[in-house]
Design a protein around this motif. Structure first.
Motif, PDB file in Angstrom:
ATOM      1  N   LYS A 184      12.693  12.123  10.015  1.00 34.86           N
ATOM      2  CA  LYS A 184      13.910  11.567  10.620  1.00 34.86           C
ATOM      3  C   LYS A 184      13.627  10.153  11.145  1.00 34.86           C
ATOM      4  O   LYS A 184      14.388   9.212  10.903  1.00 34.86           O
ATOM      5  N   GLY A 185      12.510  10.036  11.860  1.00 38.65           N
ATOM      6  CA  GLY A 185      12.109   8.748  12.430  1.00 38.65           C
ATOM      7  C   GLY A 185      11.874   7.720  11.331  1.00 38.65           C
ATOM      8  O   GLY A 185      12.265   6.552  11.446  1.00 38.65           O
ATOM      9  N   ARG A 186      11.241   8.150  10.264  1.00 34.12           N
ATOM     10  CA  ARG A 186      10.960   7.241   9.158  1.00 34.12           C
ATOM     11  C   ARG A 186      12.259   6.654   8.589  1.00 34.12           C
ATOM     12  O   ARG A 186      12.374   5.461   8.349  1.00 34.12           O
ATOM     13  N   VAL A 245       5.893   5.439  11.900  1.00 35.25           N
ATOM     14  CA  VAL A 245       7.128   5.376  11.116  1.00 35.25           C
ATOM     15  C   VAL A 245       7.583   3.945  10.826  1.00 35.25           C
ATOM     16  O   VAL A 245       8.381   3.708   9.924  1.00 35.25           O
ATOM     17  N   TYR A 246       7.068   2.968  11.617  1.00 42.22           N
ATOM     18  CA  TYR A 246       7.490   1.575  11.416  1.00 42.22           C
ATOM     19  C   TYR A 246       6.749   0.895  10.260  1.00 42.22           C
ATOM     20  O   TYR A 246       7.168  -0.150   9.788  1.00 42.22           O
ATOM     21  N   CYS A 247       5.618   1.476   9.825  1.00 46.41           N
ATOM     22  CA  CYS A 247       4.764   0.730   8.890  1.00 46.41           C
ATOM     23  C   CYS A 247       5.483   0.480   7.562  1.00 46.41           C
ATOM     24  O   CYS A 247       6.311   1.265   7.122  1.00 46.41           O
ATOM     25  N   LYS A 248       5.130  -0.635   6.943  1.00 48.63           N
ATOM     26  CA  LYS A 248       5.817  -1.073   5.721  1.00 48.63           C
ATOM     27  C   LYS A 248       5.263  -0.375   4.475  1.00 48.63           C
ATOM     28  O   LYS A 248       5.812  -0.508   3.376  1.00 48.63           O
ATOM     29  N   THR A 249       4.160   0.327   4.664  1.00 46.35           N
ATOM     30  CA  THR A 249       3.545   1.054   3.548  1.00 46.35           C
ATOM     31  C   THR A 249       4.599   1.967   2.901  1.00 46.35           C
ATOM     32  O   THR A 249       5.430   2.553   3.595  1.00 46.35           O
ATOM     33  N   LEU A 250       4.517   2.120   1.582  1.00 50.35           N
ATOM     34  CA  LEU A 250       5.429   3.056   0.913  1.00 50.35           C
ATOM     35  C   LEU A 250       4.943   4.483   1.171  1.00 50.35           C
ATOM     36  O   LEU A 250       3.760   4.788   0.963  1.00 50.35           O
ATOM     37  N   TRP A 251       5.832   5.342   1.607  1.00 50.46           N
ATOM     38  CA  TRP A 251       5.463   6.750   1.795  1.00 50.46           C
ATOM     39  C   TRP A 251       5.829   7.544   0.544  1.00 50.46           C
ATOM     40  O   TRP A 251       6.916   7.363  -0.022  1.00 50.46           O
ATOM     41  N   ILE A 252       4.914   8.404   0.150  1.00 49.00           N
ATOM     42  CA  ILE A 252       5.214   9.292  -0.972  1.00 49.00           C
ATOM     43  C   ILE A 252       5.194  10.724  -0.458  1.00 49.00           C
ATOM     44  O   ILE A 252       4.182  11.185   0.099  1.00 49.00           O
ATOM     45  N   GLY A 255       0.822  -1.212   0.000  1.00 50.67           N
ATOM     46  CA  GLY A 255       0.000   0.000   0.000  1.00 50.67           C
ATOM     47  C   GLY A 255       0.855   1.261   0.000  1.00 50.67           C
ATOM     48  O   GLY A 255       2.091   1.191   0.090  1.00 50.67           O
ATOM     49  N   VAL A 256       0.154   2.393  -0.105  1.00 57.54           N
ATOM     50  CA  VAL A 256       0.837   3.666  -0.275  1.00 57.54           C
ATOM     51  C   VAL A 256       0.226   4.707   0.645  1.00 57.54           C
ATOM     52  O   VAL A 256      -0.998   4.785   0.766  1.00 57.54           O
ATOM     53  N   LEU A 257       1.106   5.477   1.284  1.00 55.95           N
ATOM     54  CA  LEU A 257       0.617   6.635   2.053  1.00 55.95           C
ATOM     55  C   LEU A 257       1.199   7.895   1.416  1.00 55.95           C
ATOM     56  O   LEU A 257       2.435   8.006   1.279  1.00 55.95           O
ATOM     57  N   ILE A 258       0.314   8.810   1.045  1.00 59.17           N
ATOM     58  CA  ILE A 258       0.818  10.038   0.420  1.00 59.17           C
ATOM     59  C   ILE A 258       0.747  11.184   1.431  1.00 59.17           C
ATOM     60  O   ILE A 258      -0.318  11.466   1.991  1.00 59.17           O
TER      61      ILE A 258
END
Ligand SMILES: NC(=O)C1=CN([C@@H]2O[C@H](COP(=O)(O)OP(=O)(O)OC[C@H]3O[C@@H](n4cnc5c(N)ncnc54)[C@H](O)[C@@H]3O)[C@@H](O)[C@H]2O)[C@@H](O)CC1
Ligand SMILES: Nc1ncnc2c1ncn2[C@@H]1O[C@H](COP(=O)(O)OP(=O)(O)O)[C@@H](O)[C@H]1O
Ligand SMILES: [K+]
Length: 524
Positions: free
Chosen positions: A147-149, A119-126, A57-60
């Motif tokens: 920073k945490g990510r 910040v731990y989630c495996k989702t891709l951050w955009i 999944g993706v988080l924008i």
């Protein structure tokens, strides 16, 4: 300037230039909405071609301006492709177009986070937080989050246009914190800040998404004089080709002044670089020990003088240079591995000033000039062209008055001040000419950053320069850029390893390929 092509793929833009191109399109009738839609479609295509990135999944992360708008169009398009998408808008949205996209995304039913993402989630951050509109440090909560990510899920983030926290002009962070991307998908043109060495750890792999800026808009802008060079440009390289009936002395005559008892290998590496260039004749002024043995490893080199040797093993070059007939040369390289002897620059200054051919100053020649009373101002006295090939420390040593400027600004200034072409070496080496044109190498290989590679480069550029000078007498500005690109590409593609002498052989092969592709194909 004929190489490379002055197109969207090669131009490197400042923020103001990029804005001016966009405004040009918009003023001619291109709706802002249509432009953003185009960007969103390009982004969608890029992601859909890489389904492995979307598996979790993706988080924008959506910012307040049009960068956030790009993110929202992407969110909508991925959602419509049944990708698991959510958005997070940490700041009030200020651009009305972005607000409209947010409203539509809400109506569509795209998940919206109301709390900080984990910040731990495996989702891709955009990262669609901030783009070209950045002028100040990130808000603290966003800085901490990014920073945490990076700490918990390194590089599981992709930035749109510019990593948030990075200045698109300088490549510097505004406050030591920025998004650390695996890819940055930059829109329209490459922004100058994104290719600077200082930005590389944040930008990751830089991908340019074309949005169809018409060539006539690009051509009209006379301010654009900064070009990106990469491997593909080898196919269009304007290699200086002497006439087929020219003798060895008409194919470039080079003299290399290099090596010392202190740095024994440097002269050989510089000579290997020179040999790789295909220059017609190579002479050398060497320390006695190297002069005695060089014929066994490189019988092509003619030793035409012996350098003096100080008690500390540094080379004394004055006497040997003064004895040499410089007027029979196209190019003269001074520097690799000489070490710093207690000699005065003024001993050789007059002879070098009058030398009409190309003078290449590298390594300790640059340091000797930096420590002399003549300093960089002396370069202006030269009758012939001069090339300088410093790394960053050598550069600022020679030009201490430029130490507050970034390499990007300092190199063209030095070129203008001295009338010399400057190759400022680094991860993405920068080449600046006195006319104001700049080139920058991208997609270089960091594993090739090993001792001795600069010596190979110095010999190679001096050889290429000698060939160029022998043809026309005048030097093309792009010749130094061309030589630097070939060296970087050889370093990148060398199959035999990354040590300097292997790279010199790969460079020779690459030049041969450019001179005669059929010979290489036939494995001759
Ligand atoms: N005009 C268009 O439709 C196009 C826009 N594009 C996108 O638009 C972007 C530029 O848009 P904008 O000019 O709106 O700029 P940004 O989207 O970078 O955002 C600027 C906004 O963020 C605020 N801001 C900047 N730094 C901040 C900080 N540290 N803390 C809090 N707020 C901060 C500014 O005050 C401003 O309101 C480009 O980077 C690109 O992504 C491109 O897609 C090309 C087409
Ligand atoms: N991180 C890097 N990635 C790619 N190339 C690099 C990097 N750092 C340095 N280089 C290249 O390596 C070479 C090093 O040259 P130089 O510093 O003169 O080394 P030396 O004096 O040991 O030969 C230059 O061509 C430079 O552009
Ligand atoms: K961004």
């Amino acid at each position: 300037m004929n190489w490379p092509k002055s197109d969207a793929d090669h131009l490197i833009a400042s923020t103001a230039q990029m804005r001016s191109f966009e405004n040009n399109l918009i003023n001619r009738g291109m709706p802002v909405e249509a432009l953003m839609e185009k960007v969103g479609q390009k982004l969608k295509d890029w992601f859909l071609e890489r389904p492995e990135l979307l598996l979790n999944g993706v988080l924008i992360l959506v910012g307040p301006g049009h960068n956030g708008g790009d993110g929202l169009v992407l969110a909508r398009e991925l959602f419509l492709e049944n990708i698991d998408v959510s958005i997070w808008c940490p700041l009030p949205i200020t651009q009305s177009l972005t607000r409209r996209h947010q409203a539509y995304s809400h109506w569509l039913g795209i998940k919206e986070l109301h709390e900080e993402p984990n910040v731990y989630c495996k989702t891709l951050w955009i990262d669609a937080l901030f783009g070209l509109g950045q002028t100040r440090p990130l808000p603290e909560k966003i800085a901490n989050l990014l920073k945490g990510r990076e700490e918990k899920q390194p590089r599981r983030l992709i930035s749109i246009d510019v990593p948030s926290g990075i200045c698109s002009d300088t490549g510097k962070t505004f406050s030591n914190v920025a998004a650390t991307a695996s890819y940055t998908l930059t829109i329209g043109l490459n922004k100058q800040g994104l290719i600077q060495d200082i930005a590389i750890p944040y930008v990751g792999e830089l991908i340019r998404l074309d949005i169809g800026i018409p060539q006539k808009v690009l051509k009209k802008d006379k301010q654009i004089n900064f070009f990106k060079l990469a491997g593909d440009d080898l196919f269009s390289i304007p290699w200086p080709e002497p006439s087929s009936i020219s003798s060895k002395y008409q194919r470039g005559r080079l003299l290399v002044v290099a090596g010392s008892d202190k740095y024994k290998g440097a002269a050989l590496l510089a000579l290997q670089g020179a040999l790789a260039s295909g220059v017609g004749s190579i002479k050398a002024l060497l320390p006695q020990k190297m002069a005695d043995n060089i014929w066994q490893v490189s019988p092509e080199i003619v030793v035409s003088g012996i350098l003096g040797n100080s008690i500390d093993g540094e080379s004394e070059i004055g006497e040997a240079i003064l004895k040499h007939k410089l007027d029979r040369l196209d190019s003269l390289l001074i520097g690799p591995g000489l070490a710093l002897a207690n000699e005065k620059w003024s001993d050789i200054a007059c002879q070098l000033e009058k030398f009409p051919g190309l003078l290449v100053l590298d390594a300790d020649a640059l340091n000797r000039l930096a420590f002399s009373t003549e300093s960089w101002e002396w370069i202006n006295k030269r009758e012939g062209p001069t090339w300088l090939t410093p790394h960053l420390q050598e550069f600022y040593r020679l030009f201490p008055n430029l130490k507050d400027l970034s390499p990007l600004d300092a190199a063209p200034k030095a070129a203008k001040m001295t009338g010399a072409n400057v190759l400022l070496k680094g991860a993405h080496s920068l080449i600046a000419s006195p006319s104001g044109v700049r080139w920058q190498l991208v997609s270089t290989s960091s594993c090739a950053a090993r001792a001795g590679l600069g010596d190979v480069l110095a010999g190679f550029v001096a050889g290429v320069g000698a060939i160029g000078f022998s043809i026309g007498g005048a030097m093309n500005d792009e010749l130094l850029a061309l030589a630097a690109l070939l060296h970087a590409e050889a370093a990148k593609s060398c199959k035999k390893g990354s040590k300097a002498s292997s790279i010199a052989l790969a460079l020779e092969k690459l030049v041969r390929h450019i001179q005669c592709p059929e010979c290489v194909q036939r494995n001759i």
